[in-house]
Design a protein around this motif. Structure first.
Motif, mmCIF file in Angstrom:
data_model
loop_
_atom_site.group_PDB
_atom_site.id
_atom_site.type_symbol
_atom_site.label_atom_id
_atom_site.label_comp_id
_atom_site.label_asym_id
_atom_site.label_seq_id
_atom_site.Cartn_x
_atom_site.Cartn_y
_atom_site.Cartn_z
ATOM 1 N N SER A 50 0.836 -1.205 0.000
ATOM 2 C CA SER A 50 0.000 0.000 0.000
ATOM 3 C C SER A 50 0.867 1.251 0.000
ATOM 4 O O SER A 50 0.563 2.224 -0.702
ATOM 5 C CB SER A 50 -0.920 0.007 1.214
ATOM 6 N N SER A 51 1.930 1.229 0.767
ATOM 7 C CA SER A 51 2.857 2.357 0.794
ATOM 8 C C SER A 51 3.511 2.547 -0.569
ATOM 9 O O SER A 51 3.638 3.672 -1.063
ATOM 10 C CB SER A 51 3.926 2.132 1.864
ATOM 11 N N ALA A 52 3.923 1.446 -1.176
ATOM 12 C CA ALA A 52 4.541 1.522 -2.506
ATOM 13 C C ALA A 52 3.573 2.118 -3.520
ATOM 14 O O ALA A 52 3.958 2.962 -4.340
ATOM 15 C CB ALA A 52 4.995 0.138 -2.954
ATOM 16 N N HIS A 53 2.327 1.708 -3.452
ATOM 17 C CA HIS A 53 1.312 2.217 -4.380
ATOM 18 C C HIS A 53 1.152 3.736 -4.235
ATOM 19 O O HIS A 53 1.226 4.481 -5.215
ATOM 20 C CB HIS A 53 -0.015 1.504 -4.121
ATOM 21 N N GLY A 54 0.965 4.189 -3.023
ATOM 22 C CA GLY A 54 0.776 5.621 -2.792
ATOM 23 C C GLY A 54 2.006 6.439 -3.120
ATOM 24 O O GLY A 54 1.916 7.499 -3.761
ATOM 25 N N HIS A 55 3.179 5.964 -2.721
ATOM 26 C CA HIS A 55 4.398 6.720 -2.973
ATOM 27 C C HIS A 55 4.793 6.719 -4.451
ATOM 28 O O HIS A 55 5.372 7.682 -4.948
ATOM 29 C CB HIS A 55 5.545 6.181 -2.113
ATOM 30 N N THR A 56 4.492 5.645 -5.162
ATOM 31 C CA THR A 56 4.782 5.627 -6.595
ATOM 32 C C THR A 56 3.904 6.646 -7.308
ATOM 33 O O THR A 56 4.371 7.353 -8.211
ATOM 34 C CB THR A 56 4.588 4.208 -7.173
ATOM 35 N N LEU A 87 15.410 11.991 -9.138
ATOM 36 C CA LEU A 87 13.983 11.817 -8.864
ATOM 37 C C LEU A 87 13.518 10.427 -9.294
ATOM 38 O O LEU A 87 12.675 9.809 -8.632
ATOM 39 C CB LEU A 87 13.185 12.915 -9.578
ATOM 40 N N SER A 88 14.092 9.912 -10.366
ATOM 41 C CA SER A 88 13.763 8.550 -10.805
ATOM 42 C C SER A 88 14.214 7.509 -9.788
ATOM 43 O O SER A 88 13.608 6.436 -9.683
ATOM 44 C CB SER A 88 14.407 8.264 -12.160
ATOM 45 N N CYS A 89 15.260 7.814 -9.039
ATOM 46 C CA CYS A 89 15.700 6.910 -7.966
ATOM 47 C C CYS A 89 14.585 6.731 -6.938
ATOM 48 O O CYS A 89 14.424 5.645 -6.369
ATOM 49 C CB CYS A 89 16.959 7.449 -7.289
ATOM 50 N N GLY A 90 13.811 7.788 -6.698
ATOM 51 C CA GLY A 90 12.678 7.687 -5.782
ATOM 52 C C GLY A 90 11.624 6.726 -6.292
ATOM 53 O O GLY A 90 11.029 5.969 -5.516
ATOM 54 N N ILE A 91 11.398 6.744 -7.598
ATOM 55 C CA ILE A 91 10.436 5.807 -8.192
ATOM 56 C C ILE A 91 10.928 4.381 -8.006
ATOM 57 O O ILE A 91 10.162 3.495 -7.621
ATOM 58 C CB ILE A 91 10.219 6.109 -9.688
ATOM 59 N N LEU A 92 12.216 4.149 -8.274
ATOM 60 C CA LEU A 92 12.771 2.804 -8.118
ATOM 61 C C LEU A 92 12.691 2.326 -6.672
ATOM 62 O O LEU A 92 12.393 1.157 -6.406
ATOM 63 C CB LEU A 92 14.222 2.772 -8.598
ATOM 64 N N ALA A 93 12.968 3.222 -5.736
ATOM 65 C CA ALA A 93 12.934 2.847 -4.324
ATOM 66 C C ALA A 93 11.521 2.537 -3.867
ATOM 67 O O ALA A 93 11.281 1.526 -3.189
ATOM 68 C CB ALA A 93 13.528 3.963 -3.466
ATOM 69 N N MET A 94 10.584 3.396 -4.207
ATOM 70 C CA MET A 94 9.238 3.262 -3.661
ATOM 71 C C MET A 94 8.315 2.391 -4.511
ATOM 72 O O MET A 94 7.238 2.015 -4.049
ATOM 73 C CB MET A 94 8.613 4.641 -3.464
ATOM 74 N N GLY A 95 8.726 2.057 -5.723
ATOM 75 C CA GLY A 95 7.938 1.159 -6.562
ATOM 76 C C GLY A 95 8.467 -0.266 -6.447
ATOM 77 O O GLY A 95 8.114 -1.005 -5.522
ATOM 78 N N LEU A 116 18.899 -0.492 3.192
ATOM 79 C CA LEU A 116 19.996 0.457 2.964
ATOM 80 C C LEU A 116 20.012 0.963 1.520
ATOM 81 O O LEU A 116 20.209 2.157 1.268
ATOM 82 C CB LEU A 116 21.336 -0.192 3.325
ATOM 83 N N VAL A 117 19.788 0.073 0.574
ATOM 84 C CA VAL A 117 19.737 0.483 -0.837
ATOM 85 C C VAL A 117 18.569 1.431 -1.066
ATOM 86 O O VAL A 117 18.706 2.459 -1.733
ATOM 87 C CB VAL A 117 19.653 -0.749 -1.768
ATOM 88 N N LEU A 118 17.427 1.095 -0.492
ATOM 89 C CA LEU A 118 16.258 1.969 -0.633
ATOM 90 C C LEU A 118 16.535 3.330 -0.012
ATOM 91 O O LEU A 118 16.134 4.367 -0.558
ATOM 92 C CB LEU A 118 15.023 1.338 0.000
ATOM 93 N N GLY A 119 17.226 3.346 1.118
ATOM 94 C CA GLY A 119 17.586 4.612 1.756
ATOM 95 C C GLY A 119 18.489 5.462 0.879
ATOM 96 O O GLY A 119 18.318 6.683 0.790
ATOM 97 N N LEU A 120 19.446 4.833 0.216
ATOM 98 C CA LEU A 120 20.332 5.568 -0.693
ATOM 99 C C LEU A 120 19.559 6.141 -1.880
ATOM 100 O O LEU A 120 19.768 7.295 -2.282
ATOM 101 C CB LEU A 120 21.470 4.663 -1.183
ATOM 102 N N LEU A 121 18.679 5.329 -2.446
ATOM 103 C CA LEU A 121 17.875 5.808 -3.583
ATOM 104 C C LEU A 121 16.967 6.968 -3.170
ATOM 105 O O LEU A 121 16.840 7.961 -3.889
ATOM 106 C CB LEU A 121 17.044 4.656 -4.166
ATOM 107 N N LEU A 122 16.358 6.841 -1.994
ATOM 108 C CA LEU A 122 15.495 7.926 -1.515
ATOM 109 C C LEU A 122 16.303 9.178 -1.179
ATOM 110 O O LEU A 122 15.812 10.297 -1.359
ATOM 111 C CB LEU A 122 14.686 7.473 -0.302
#
Length: 144
Positions: A50-56, A87-95, A116-122
């Motif tokens: 659900s978080s991924a859906h909203g954040h994407t 900004l695309s890194c945010g899509i990759l992290a949250m999608g 940790l990878v998601l944190g770096l992308l965000l």
């Protein structure tokens, strides 16, 4: 309109399309879970999906807003390309990143490699938002 703005529009609208389509799958999973258990139990997987859906969806809209405001930025084209990638890194992290993260159980100390990878992308996405906001603010303050 600069080409980089059009690229950001395309990324944003494709991201919104994919996020909207994934919402149907999340709803199906929640419905099946509710029917099986007769109660809504927010599991780790459900919360992260659900978080991924909203954040994407959010990052899709951010790409569109970013593309619309790029002509007002004081930063040059090379910086704008870097910001688009950030900004695309945010899509990759949250999608896809959050989808992958939802497949594994939470870690007690919170220091898992996926996190940790998601944190770096965000962090790259946040740096983009900060630098763009600063460039727009600089343009507002400038006397020209």
């Amino acid at each position: 309109m600069p080409r980089i703005s059009l690229v950001n529009f395309a990324i944003g609208f494709w991201t919104l399309f994919i996020a909207a389509a994934s919402g149907a799958f999340i709803a199906t999973d929640l419905t099946a879970s509710y029917v099986a258990e007769q109660a809504i139990n927010p599991t780790w997987n459900t919360v992260l999906l659900s978080s991924a859906h909203g954040h994407t969806n959010l990052f899709g809209l951010l790409h569109i807003a970013f593309g619309l405001t790029l002509p007002y930025s004081r930063l040059g084209p090379r910086w704008q390309v870097l910001q688009s990638a950030g900004l695309s890194c945010g899509i990759l992290a949250m999608g896809p990143g959050m989808f992958i993260r939802s497949l594994y159980p939470p870690v007690a100390d919170g220091t898992d490699s996926i996190g940790l990878v998601l944190g770096l992308l965000l962090s790259a996405a946040l740096a983009t938002l900060f630098s763009h906001a600063a460039a727009l603010t600089s343009r507002c303050i400038a006397r020209k």
